[in-house]
Write a protein that holds these residues in place. Structure first.
Motif, mmCIF file in Angstrom:
data_model
loop_
_atom_site.group_PDB
_atom_site.id
_atom_site.type_symbol
_atom_site.label_atom_id
_atom_site.label_comp_id
_atom_site.label_asym_id
_atom_site.label_seq_id
_atom_site.Cartn_x
_atom_site.Cartn_y
_atom_site.Cartn_z
ATOM 1 N N UNK A 1 -5.435 39.501 -39.474
ATOM 2 C CA UNK A 1 -4.946 38.281 -38.801
ATOM 3 C C UNK A 1 -5.954 37.145 -38.910
ATOM 4 N N UNK A 2 -6.535 36.995 -40.098
ATOM 5 C CA UNK A 2 -7.475 35.903 -40.334
ATOM 6 C C UNK A 2 -6.719 34.672 -40.832
ATOM 7 N N UNK A 3 -7.191 33.496 -40.456
ATOM 8 C CA UNK A 3 -6.600 32.244 -40.945
ATOM 9 C C UNK A 3 -6.834 32.187 -42.451
ATOM 10 N N UNK A 4 -5.824 31.811 -43.261
ATOM 11 C CA UNK A 4 -4.536 31.215 -42.906
ATOM 12 C C UNK A 4 -3.387 32.205 -42.726
ATOM 13 N N UNK B 1 -11.073 31.255 -38.932
ATOM 14 C CA UNK B 1 -10.506 32.188 -37.953
ATOM 15 C C UNK B 1 -11.172 32.032 -36.593
ATOM 16 N N UNK B 2 -12.509 31.978 -36.580
ATOM 17 C CA UNK B 2 -13.218 31.812 -35.314
ATOM 18 C C UNK B 2 -12.794 30.528 -34.608
ATOM 19 N N UNK B 3 -12.790 29.441 -35.349
ATOM 20 C CA UNK B 3 -12.546 28.139 -34.740
ATOM 21 C C UNK B 3 -11.116 27.994 -34.266
ATOM 22 N N UNK B 4 -10.161 28.284 -35.138
ATOM 23 C CA UNK B 4 -8.744 28.149 -34.771
ATOM 24 C C UNK B 4 -8.387 29.116 -33.649
ATOM 25 N N UNK C 1 -4.532 35.505 -29.940
ATOM 26 C CA UNK C 1 -5.382 34.439 -30.486
ATOM 27 C C UNK C 1 -6.851 34.843 -30.414
ATOM 28 N N UNK C 2 -7.206 35.598 -29.385
ATOM 29 C CA UNK C 2 -8.554 36.145 -29.336
ATOM 30 C C UNK C 2 -8.796 37.073 -30.521
ATOM 31 N N UNK D 1 -9.969 27.948 -30.201
ATOM 32 C CA UNK D 1 -9.425 26.694 -29.677
ATOM 33 C C UNK D 1 -7.994 26.867 -29.175
ATOM 34 N N UNK D 2 -7.174 27.610 -29.915
ATOM 35 C CA UNK D 2 -5.787 27.805 -29.475
ATOM 36 C C UNK D 2 -5.722 28.752 -28.278
ATOM 37 N N UNK D 3 -6.623 29.727 -28.216
ATOM 38 C CA UNK D 3 -6.631 30.658 -27.080
ATOM 39 C C UNK D 3 -6.891 29.939 -25.759
#
Length: 506
Positions: A223-226, A284-287, A304-305, A290-292
């Motif tokens: 579940x890493x961005x993107x 992944x860390x940043x998005x 999100x965590x 911030x969304x969490x």
């Protein structure tokens, strides 16, 4: 081609367990106990066989076509991974007791799908070529599509399963394209052949593009961005035991795949692999963090965590950018953090099942005052949240983040260590908010937000907000909560045990 059947025993047991669960359901239709007992014994047998053959025994390999050209191996690293996968599947089965009692999910099909997913995970741990790796990953994932949407009449679960499926198909297509380019550039699918570096200069750009696409496609599993958008909707729409297994076993499978490809196979282009994983980690860390911060539902916050945690998992591999080669410290940091994460994440979901039942995680506000209604459940949930945040008393999570930062500093990736530290501070906001809410003033005698497990005349479990005097947690669920919490404390005070075992993956 040589085949060592001893190396295949864990896979045989896992696959046989899946079939035996269906057969047992046909023999005693409508009875949950025999089916669950057979499935649980099979999962325990899978772990025991892996430890016996891989850890206590000698290095074994199967489907070999030459020296260092085997498709499946059973060494200590593969055996440890298999044992952890089996433990997660067994824990998810125990957490599913409230769900299976409701009759919304057929026990035979549910147990079959969970054991089939375990069979894919077992093969994944020992995969040593691209074809086996991708097939094993898909075998691990395919049953989860059905498990997410298996509840009868649940539209949210069906929508979550479709979302999961669509994003997974797209990610698999990207990974397959990357694997095809890697094969074109190197002429081999075995990791040993790819790592040997027999690539003509004209084909090196093709190899780099293939590695980038392959790593990006595999990042879906963690579940890493993107490739992250499926996680919140899927976790929240799935039954809680399925979400617990999905957020841990799938994450572990993704980490194993990324290590095999990004570290073992991609040695000729380590810098490319490092940059790709570093970018995925930072995003992944940043998005995720911030969304969490804006989440109001408990499972979506954990989802999100989980995206943010994927960044921490991948961050040490970003040090490959500046490193001259793969160091044991980098691999140990990734594997160690993954184990700590799996224990703490599963513990958090287990506590949610104990509080609310297996159906729905509810809103964060529903957990206010839990410490007064169920002190031991609140303690288990606080321990898990504190560990994920990297705060005492969650010493396991604290040590994990220290290990990641240490690995980055040792690999001359100071800038990435700074990003990890900043994101860890951001993550404190939502973890502390949820943890503090457990001790805040909440619903009083009505017991709102706390599930009461009561067995009716038909044997079905009914969850009601009835107050603490009538609440009874099924013993399998209570056992999982207790074991996960104790294990989190043990690894927190003895992290060197985990790091020593992680050395087997180096």
């Amino acid at each position: 081609m040589s085949i060592d059947h001893v190396a295949l025993i864990p896979a045989y047991i896992a696959a046989g367990t899946a079939l035996l669960a269906l057969v047992m359901d046909l023999i005693v239709p409508g009875r949950r106990g025999p089916v669950m007992v057979v499935t649980a014994l099979g999962m325990g047998g899978t772990a025991a066989a892996a430890i016996w053959a891989g850890v206590a025994g000698e290095h074994r390999a199967s489907f070999c076509v030459g020296p260092d050209r085997c498709s499946l191996v059973l060494d200590p690293a593969a055996a440890i991974a298999t044992a952890v996968f089996a433990a997660l599947a067994l824990g998810a089965l125990a957490l599913s007791v409230p769900l299976l009692r409701t009759g919304q999910v057929p026990v035979g099909e549910y147990s079959f799908l969970l054991a089939a997913s375990l069979a894919g995970a077992v093969v994944l741990g020992g995969a040593r070529d691209l074809i086996t790796l991708i097939v094993a990953l898909e075998t691990l994932t395919l049953p989860l599509y059905l498990l997410v949407g298996l509840r009868r009449g649940n539209r949210d679960g069906a929508a979550a399963a479709v979302t999961f499926f669509v994003v997974s198909v797209a990610s698999t297509a990207v990974a397959l394209l990357g694997a095809a380019l890697v094969f074109t550039a190197t002429g081999g699918v075995h990791f040993g052949d790819i790592a040997a570096g027999r690539v003509v200069p004209e084909a090196e750009p093709l190899l780099k593009v293939g590695v980038v696409l392959l790593l990006t496609g595999l990042a879906f599993k963690v579940a890493a961005v993107p490739a992250h958008a499926w996680a919140p909707a899927t976790y929240d729409g799935a039954p809680l035991p399925v979400a617990a297994y999905l957020s841990t076993a799938s994450k572990l499978g993704g980490v194993v795949a990324l290590l095999l490809v990004g570290v073992s196979a991609a040695r000729p282009v380590l810098a490319t692999s490092g940059w790709t994983l570093a970018v995925l980690a930072v995003l992944s860390m940043t998005v995720g963090n911030l969304v969490a911060l804006r989440q109001r539902r408990m499972v979506r916050l954990l989802a999100w965590s989980s995206v943010a945690q994927a960044g921490y998992l991948l961050a040490p591999l970003g040090a490959l950018i500046a490193a001259d080669g793969v160091t044991p410290l980098l691999v140990a940091a990734v594997v160690g953090y993954t184990f700590f994460y799996v224990v703490l994440e599963f513990s958090a979901f287990a506590a949610l099942v104990a509080v609310r039942g297996a159906g729905d995680g509810g809103a964060i506000a529903d957990y206010r005052g839990l410490a007064r209604r169920s002190p031991w459940l609140a303690a288990a949930l606080v321990l898990a949240l504190a560990g994920l945040a990297g705060l005492p008393p969650g010493l396991a999570g604290l040590f994990a983040k220290v290990a990641v930062v240490r690995a980055l500093l040792g690999g001359d990736a100071t800038w990435l260590a700074v990003v990890v530290a900043i994101n860890a501070v951001i993550g404190l906001a939502y973890y502390v908010r949820v943890g503090a809410g457990l001790f805040a003033a909440g619903p009083e005698a009505d017991g709102a937000g706390t599930v009461a497990y009561q067995t009716g005349e038909n044997g079905a479990a009914q969850g009601e907000n009835l107050g603490e005097s009538r609440r009874r947690v099924p013993w399998p669920v209570a056992t999982v909560v207790g074991v996960a919490a104790v294990l989190g404390v043990i690894v927190g005070f003895g992290p060197e045990l985990v790091m020593r075992a992680a050395g087997a993956f180096g």
